[in-house]
Design an enzyme around this catalytic site. Structure first.
Site, PDB file in Angstrom:
ATOM      1  N   CYS A   2       0.829  -1.211   0.000  1.00 38.29           N
ATOM      2  CA  CYS A   2       0.000   0.000   0.000  1.00 38.29           C
ATOM      3  C   CYS A   2       0.863   1.260   0.000  1.00 38.29           C
ATOM      4  O   CYS A   2       1.977   1.247   0.508  1.00 38.29           O
ATOM      5  CB  CYS A   2      -0.870   0.027   1.238  1.00 38.29           C
ATOM      6  SG  CYS A   2      -1.857  -1.447   1.444  1.00 38.29           S
ATOM      7  N   ARG A  27       4.913   0.084  -6.179  1.00 36.65           N
ATOM      8  CA  ARG A  27       4.918  -0.710  -4.954  1.00 36.65           C
ATOM      9  C   ARG A  27       3.965  -1.906  -5.048  1.00 36.65           C
ATOM     10  O   ARG A  27       4.041  -2.812  -4.221  1.00 36.65           O
ATOM     11  CB  ARG A  27       4.504   0.168  -3.761  1.00 36.65           C
ATOM     12  CG  ARG A  27       5.542   1.197  -3.388  1.00 36.65           C
ATOM     13  CD  ARG A  27       4.992   2.176  -2.380  1.00 36.65           C
ATOM     14  NE  ARG A  27       4.639   1.562  -1.127  1.00 36.65           N
ATOM     15  CZ  ARG A  27       5.390   1.587  -0.027  1.00 36.65           C
ATOM     16  NH1 ARG A  27       6.539   2.204  -0.054  1.00 36.65           N
ATOM     17  NH2 ARG A  27       4.992   1.012   1.078  1.00 36.65           N
ATOM     18  N   TRP A  75      -2.975  -2.679  -1.444  1.00 37.81           N
ATOM     19  CA  TRP A  75      -2.578  -4.050  -1.772  1.00 37.81           C
ATOM     20  C   TRP A  75      -3.296  -4.909  -0.739  1.00 37.81           C
ATOM     21  O   TRP A  75      -2.998  -4.842   0.451  1.00 37.81           O
ATOM     22  CB  TRP A  75      -1.064  -4.190  -1.656  1.00 37.81           C
ATOM     23  CG  TRP A  75      -0.506  -5.488  -2.124  1.00 37.81           C
ATOM     24  CD1 TRP A  75      -0.180  -5.833  -3.407  1.00 37.81           C
ATOM     25  CD2 TRP A  75      -0.170  -6.620  -1.313  1.00 37.81           C
ATOM     26  NE1 TRP A  75       0.335  -7.103  -3.436  1.00 37.81           N
ATOM     27  CE2 TRP A  75       0.345  -7.610  -2.168  1.00 37.81           C
ATOM     28  CE3 TRP A  75      -0.270  -6.896   0.049  1.00 37.81           C
ATOM     29  CZ2 TRP A  75       0.773  -8.862  -1.710  1.00 37.81           C
ATOM     30  CZ3 TRP A  75       0.147  -8.140   0.509  1.00 37.81           C
ATOM     31  CH2 TRP A  75       0.665  -9.100  -0.380  1.00 37.81           C
ATOM     32  N   ASN A 101      -1.644   2.068   5.899  1.00 33.44           N
ATOM     33  CA  ASN A 101      -0.731   1.003   5.443  1.00 33.44           C
ATOM     34  C   ASN A 101      -0.444   0.107   6.628  1.00 33.44           C
ATOM     35  O   ASN A 101      -0.257   0.616   7.736  1.00 33.44           O
ATOM     36  CB  ASN A 101       0.605   1.589   4.990  1.00 33.44           C
ATOM     37  CG  ASN A 101       0.518   2.252   3.639  1.00 33.44           C
ATOM     38  OD1 ASN A 101      -0.539   2.313   3.037  1.00 33.44           O
ATOM     39  ND2 ASN A 101       1.645   2.771   3.171  1.00 33.44           N
ATOM     40  N   GLY A 102      -0.339  -1.194   6.395  1.00 35.79           N
ATOM     41  CA  GLY A 102       0.026  -2.104   7.479  1.00 35.79           C
ATOM     42  C   GLY A 102      -1.122  -3.028   7.845  1.00 35.79           C
ATOM     43  O   GLY A 102      -2.106  -3.162   7.092  1.00 35.79           O
ATOM     44  N   GLU A 483      18.329 -17.023  -7.654  1.00 35.80           N
ATOM     45  CA  GLU A 483      17.886 -15.690  -8.081  1.00 35.80           C
ATOM     46  C   GLU A 483      17.279 -15.750  -9.491  1.00 35.80           C
ATOM     47  O   GLU A 483      16.244 -15.137  -9.757  1.00 35.80           O
ATOM     48  CB  GLU A 483      19.062 -14.706  -8.020  1.00 35.80           C
ATOM     49  CG  GLU A 483      18.772 -13.308  -8.511  1.00 35.80           C
ATOM     50  CD  GLU A 483      17.635 -12.600  -7.767  1.00 35.80           C
ATOM     51  OE1 GLU A 483      17.123 -13.129  -6.767  1.00 35.80           O
ATOM     52  OE2 GLU A 483      17.243 -11.527  -8.235  1.00 35.80           O
ATOM     53  N   LYS A 487      13.444 -14.738 -10.489  1.00 33.22           N
ATOM     54  CA  LYS A 487      13.197 -13.688 -11.479  1.00 33.22           C
ATOM     55  C   LYS A 487      12.249 -14.192 -12.559  1.00 33.22           C
ATOM     56  O   LYS A 487      11.266 -13.556 -12.893  1.00 33.22           O
ATOM     57  CB  LYS A 487      14.539 -13.287 -12.090  1.00 33.22           C
ATOM     58  CG  LYS A 487      14.732 -11.873 -12.440  1.00 33.22           C
ATOM     59  CD  LYS A 487      15.173 -10.952 -11.341  1.00 33.22           C
ATOM     60  CE  LYS A 487      14.358 -11.015 -10.093  1.00 33.22           C
ATOM     61  NZ  LYS A 487      14.821 -10.228  -9.010  1.00 33.22           N
ATOM     62  N   GLU A 490       8.645 -14.899 -11.156  1.00 36.47           N
ATOM     63  CA  GLU A 490       7.843 -13.776 -10.659  1.00 36.47           C
ATOM     64  C   GLU A 490       7.360 -12.860 -11.775  1.00 36.47           C
ATOM     65  O   GLU A 490       6.276 -12.304 -11.681  1.00 36.47           O
ATOM     66  CB  GLU A 490       8.571 -12.990  -9.574  1.00 36.47           C
ATOM     67  CG  GLU A 490       9.742 -12.172 -10.036  1.00 36.47           C
ATOM     68  CD  GLU A 490      10.402 -11.383  -8.910  1.00 36.47           C
ATOM     69  OE1 GLU A 490       9.709 -10.947  -7.990  1.00 36.47           O
ATOM     70  OE2 GLU A 490      11.637 -11.204  -8.976  1.00 36.47           O
ATOM     71  N   HIS A 506      17.738 -36.900  -6.555  1.00 33.17           N
ATOM     72  CA  HIS A 506      17.149 -37.443  -5.333  1.00 33.17           C
ATOM     73  C   HIS A 506      15.641 -37.221  -5.317  1.00 33.17           C
ATOM     74  O   HIS A 506      15.034 -37.074  -4.255  1.00 33.17           O
ATOM     75  CB  HIS A 506      17.817 -36.824  -4.100  1.00 33.17           C
ATOM     76  CG  HIS A 506      19.258 -37.201  -3.997  1.00 33.17           C
ATOM     77  ND1 HIS A 506      19.671 -38.441  -3.573  1.00 33.17           N
ATOM     78  CD2 HIS A 506      20.388 -36.520  -4.337  1.00 33.17           C
ATOM     79  CE1 HIS A 506      20.997 -38.501  -3.618  1.00 33.17           C
ATOM     80  NE2 HIS A 506      21.452 -37.350  -4.090  1.00 33.17           N
ATOM     81  N   LYS A 604       6.320  -4.120  -4.078  1.00 36.07           N
ATOM     82  CA  LYS A 604       7.746  -3.786  -4.063  1.00 36.07           C
ATOM     83  C   LYS A 604       8.319  -3.814  -2.652  1.00 36.07           C
ATOM     84  O   LYS A 604       9.439  -4.235  -2.430  1.00 36.07           O
ATOM     85  CB  LYS A 604       7.936  -2.386  -4.674  1.00 36.07           C
ATOM     86  CG  LYS A 604       9.381  -1.928  -4.744  1.00 36.07           C
ATOM     87  CD  LYS A 604      10.159  -2.741  -5.762  1.00 36.07           C
ATOM     88  CE  LYS A 604      11.616  -2.357  -5.833  1.00 36.07           C
ATOM     89  NZ  LYS A 604      12.405  -3.427  -6.471  1.00 36.07           N
TER      90      LYS A 604
HETATM   91  C1  F6R Z   1      12.336 -10.187  -6.109  1.00 36.71           C
HETATM   92  C2  F6R Z   1      12.253  -9.159  -5.106  1.00 36.71           C
HETATM   93  C3  F6R Z   1      11.904  -9.562  -3.724  1.00 36.71           C
HETATM   94  C4  F6R Z   1      12.685  -8.720  -2.704  1.00 36.71           C
HETATM   95  C5  F6R Z   1      12.195  -9.044  -1.291  1.00 36.71           C
HETATM   96  C6  F6R Z   1      12.967  -8.287  -0.238  1.00 36.71           C
HETATM   97  O1  F6R Z   1      12.639  -9.660  -7.364  1.00 36.71           O
HETATM   98  O2  F6R Z   1      12.425  -8.002  -5.375  1.00 36.71           O
HETATM   99  O3  F6R Z   1      12.113 -10.921  -3.525  1.00 36.71           O
HETATM  100  O4  F6R Z   1      14.039  -9.011  -2.842  1.00 36.71           O
HETATM  101  O5  F6R Z   1      10.837  -8.725  -1.180  1.00 36.71           O
HETATM  102  O6  F6R Z   1      12.802  -6.919  -0.402  1.00 36.71           O
HETATM  103  P1  F6R Z   1      13.821  -5.900   0.233  1.00 36.71           P
HETATM  104  O7  F6R Z   1      15.118  -6.078  -0.444  1.00 36.71           O
HETATM  105  O8  F6R Z   1      13.206  -4.550  -0.018  1.00 36.71           O
HETATM  106  O9  F6R Z   1      13.910  -6.223   1.694  1.00 36.71           O
END
Ligand code: F6R
Length: 609
Positions: A2, A27, A75, A101-102, A483, A487, A490, A506, A604
């Site tokens: 949010c 976000r 959100w 927010n929260g 990673e 990527k 997502e 396994h 985000k």
């Molecule tokens: C994936 C991504 C998330 C963040 C995770 C932690 O592309 O961006 O997995 O890495 O939500 O976020 P931060 O780094 O802001 O603590």
């Protein structure tokens, strides 16, 4: 997650609120709304879906005339994404209007109390409980807005940042926070509120950071700050050093591809800040030698930040011979961890607001561990709560999927590893200088990988109908796979799994079918042949194998598609290997027509557990 924005001044508020919400779109959200104080009371308009729906519904804000208001992108946490559940929420008689927010954890218990008192609720949200509770205290104790908000804060459990309009307080906006960020921006005869700096960057760079359990009263001329006991708190504004154009696409089609290309610069800027006169220098971050001589290191983070930790464990253990554990912050905070003497907890976070990582920092501090944060956003909660913070110099990252922050975090981690090793007497002289030279060469080598992006674009176009992908490797290569797999899944919604190459047989190898794509990552000489053997095992079961290879890694010539990255010191290979995987993810997502910068269900900055 949010986002909150607020304005009070002499200009028409609605276009400013909508402009601010636009900057917070990255976000992640599913509905949006604004409330503006008009002559005849507070008027609210909300819309489900994209912000463009709200912009259309309010004719770009023209349907409002008022000069004070609050806005929100939601959100969903409590209640489905819908117009009814969208914020702002108003009390039944329109006295109190709130954006939040929260998560209010004890909302059920508070709702019961309010229902007994005759309150009715229209939405499924916890936010409406906040509105009703503030309204209840406002009317019952008649102590004014700050009194009502403070009483709410005394009863509330959980995390919140709120902005509140009171119908009869025509000159004011009120804000409060606990564990969810909130800033107050200072203009000329106007004031701003935001959950995140980019929302107000076009108007001001001068901001106050609200601390935990603080409130503020804003009017056009300025702000007053209070603690939960309603005592005045003196604050000094800070000037944020963030480029407003960072939040623009600058001609790129998407933020993600722009940010992928910004990685050489992010790495160079981060190196420039922390390497001086041929030495790693963290003095700017106030990091003294004592912190850099730990007996053990625990790295905490979520998602990609955790994956940075997964790479760094190999680098730190290899170079400095200090034992390292990498922990998901969400698990660490509840696992009753055994803190040994002289443990350094390294918290990695782009946003600096991830709720679980923040909680992990608090847990570590409560047990007497030293905490060092690696964070991208100045003034963020983790940066302020950790003992010290080394800031990555990646600039504002807007695409939900992280790219340049991941790369900048790796660089800070490598530099820490060098310092741990040097101060532990494991590294010095020529070897230290050689490794620093290796780091300095990364931006140019990244550029060279990016210049071959068409290869990945073509591959994505030919393979857009993927449904299961495996990425396999050993050691650092496995960490890179984690990673790469995150990527791809997502942003493209293609099911992808990272596997330690030796572990596949396994159980998981039963999922390999004719045409399953398996990407093998090969950069660590000592284990390359082993991984190649594992790739042969899946190829002979029908897999379509692609090898991602560090040039110079003794692998012979693997058959099939090969993507190469330039030769680089093995410890630092992740910095190059991740790029083709980011590009692949981006191009597959675009081919499939997905919203690559704002993938479904994602946010985000994850400010709830
Ligand atoms: C994936 C991504 C998330 C963040 C995770 C932690 O592309 O961006 O997995 O890495 O939500 O976020 P931060 O780094 O802001 O603590």
């Amino acid at each position: 997650m949010c986002g909150i924005v607020g304005y009070i001044g002499k200009k028409q508020a609605a276009p400013i609120l909508l402009g601010g919400l636009k900057k917070l779109e990255y976000r992640g959200y599913d509905s949006a709304g604004i409330a503006v104080r008009e002559e005849d009371g507070v008027r609210v308009v909300k819309a489900q879906g994209r912000l463009s729906n709200l912009i259309e519904k309010t004719e770009g804000g023209a349907v409002f005339t008022g000069t004070a208001g609050i806005g929100h992108t939601r959100w969903a946490t409590h209640g489905v994404p819908s117009e009814c559940n969208a914020h702002p929420h108003c009390s039944f008689d329109g006295e109190v209007t709130v954006v939040h927010n929260g998560i209010l954890e004890n909302y059920r218990e508070l709702k019961e109390k309010l229902l007994r008192g005759g309150y009715v609720f229209r939405s499924e949200t916890d936010t409406e409980v906040i509105v009703a509770l503030i309204d209840y205290y406002y009317k019952k104790y008649k102590g004014g807005p700050l009194d009502a908000i403070a009483r709410f804060m005394q009863r509330a459990r959980g995390a919140y940042a709120i902005a509140v309009l009171f119908r009869d307080r025509k000159e004011d906006i009120y804000v409060a926070r606990k564990d969810s960020p909130m800033i107050v921006g200072v203009g000329e005869g106007e004031m701003f509120v935001a959950s995140d700096v980019p929302a107000i960057l076009n108007h001001t760079r001068k901001v106050y950071y609200l601390d935990n359990l603080e409130m503020a009263r804003l009017c056009a001329e300025g702000a007053e700050f209070y603690n939960i006991d309603r005592e005045r708190v003196e604050k000094t504004p800070v000037t944020v050093d963030m480029d407003p154009s960072a939040a623009e696409k600058d001609g790129w089609e998407h933020f993600m591809i722009k940010e992928i290309h910004e990685q050489p610069r992010a790495v160079a800027d981060t190196l420039r800040r922390y390497v001086r006169d041929g030495r790693v220098d963290f003095s700017e971050a106030g990091v003294g030698e004592e912190m850099l001589k730990p007996s053990r290191v625990v790295i905490v983070g979520c998602g990609s930040a955790y994956h940075v930790g997964a790479v760094l464990q190999y680098v730190i253990e290899g170079l400095a011979r200090i034992p390292v554990r990498v922990e998901l912050a969400s698990e660490f905070r509840y696992r009753n961890f055994i803190f040994e003497e002289n443990t350094l907890v390294l918290a990695i976070s782009q946003s600096g607001e991830t709720a679980d990582t923040l909680a992990a920092v608090r847990e570590a501090k409560a047990h007497g561990a030293k905490t060092l944060a690696v964070v991208n956003v100045q003034g963020s909660s983790i940066a302020r709560e950790a003992d010290n913070t080394v800031f990555t110099v990646a600039g504002a990252e807007i695409a939900v999927a992280t790219t340049k922050a991941y790369s900048a975090q790796l660089i800070v981690g490598y530099l820490l590893a060098l310092e741990f090793a040097r101060l532990g007497g494991r590294l010095g002289g020529e070897e230290y200088a050689r490794l620093l030279d290796g780091l300095a060469s990364i931006p140019e080598k990244m550029q060279s990988v990016l210049s071959h992006k068409e290869e990945l674009q073509k591959f994505a176009a030919e393979h857009m109908n993927l449904h299961d992908v495996f990425m396999i490797g050993r050691g650092i290569d496995y960490a890179v796979c984690m990673e790469g797999a995150l990527k791809l899944k997502e942003v493209s919604y293609v099911h992808t799994e990272a596997y330690a190459a030796g572990e596949l047989k396994h159980g998981t190898i039963s999922l390999i079918e004719e045409g399953t794509l398996v990407v093998g990552v090969l950069s660590q000489s000592a284990v390359c042949e082993k991984t190649l053997g594992n790739l042969e095992e899946v190829r002979s079961r029908g897999a379509n194998v692609v090898c991602l290879v560090r040039e110079g890694c003794a692998v012979g010539a693997p058959a099939g598609t090969v993507w190469t990255v330039p030769p680089i010191e093995e410890y630092f290979a992740a910095s190059l290997l991740v790029l083709p995987l980011q590009l692949l993810s981006y191009y597959v997502s675009v081919q499939l027509g997905h919203d690559v910068d704002k993938p479904r269900n994602l946010a985000k900055s994850v400010t709830v557990e």
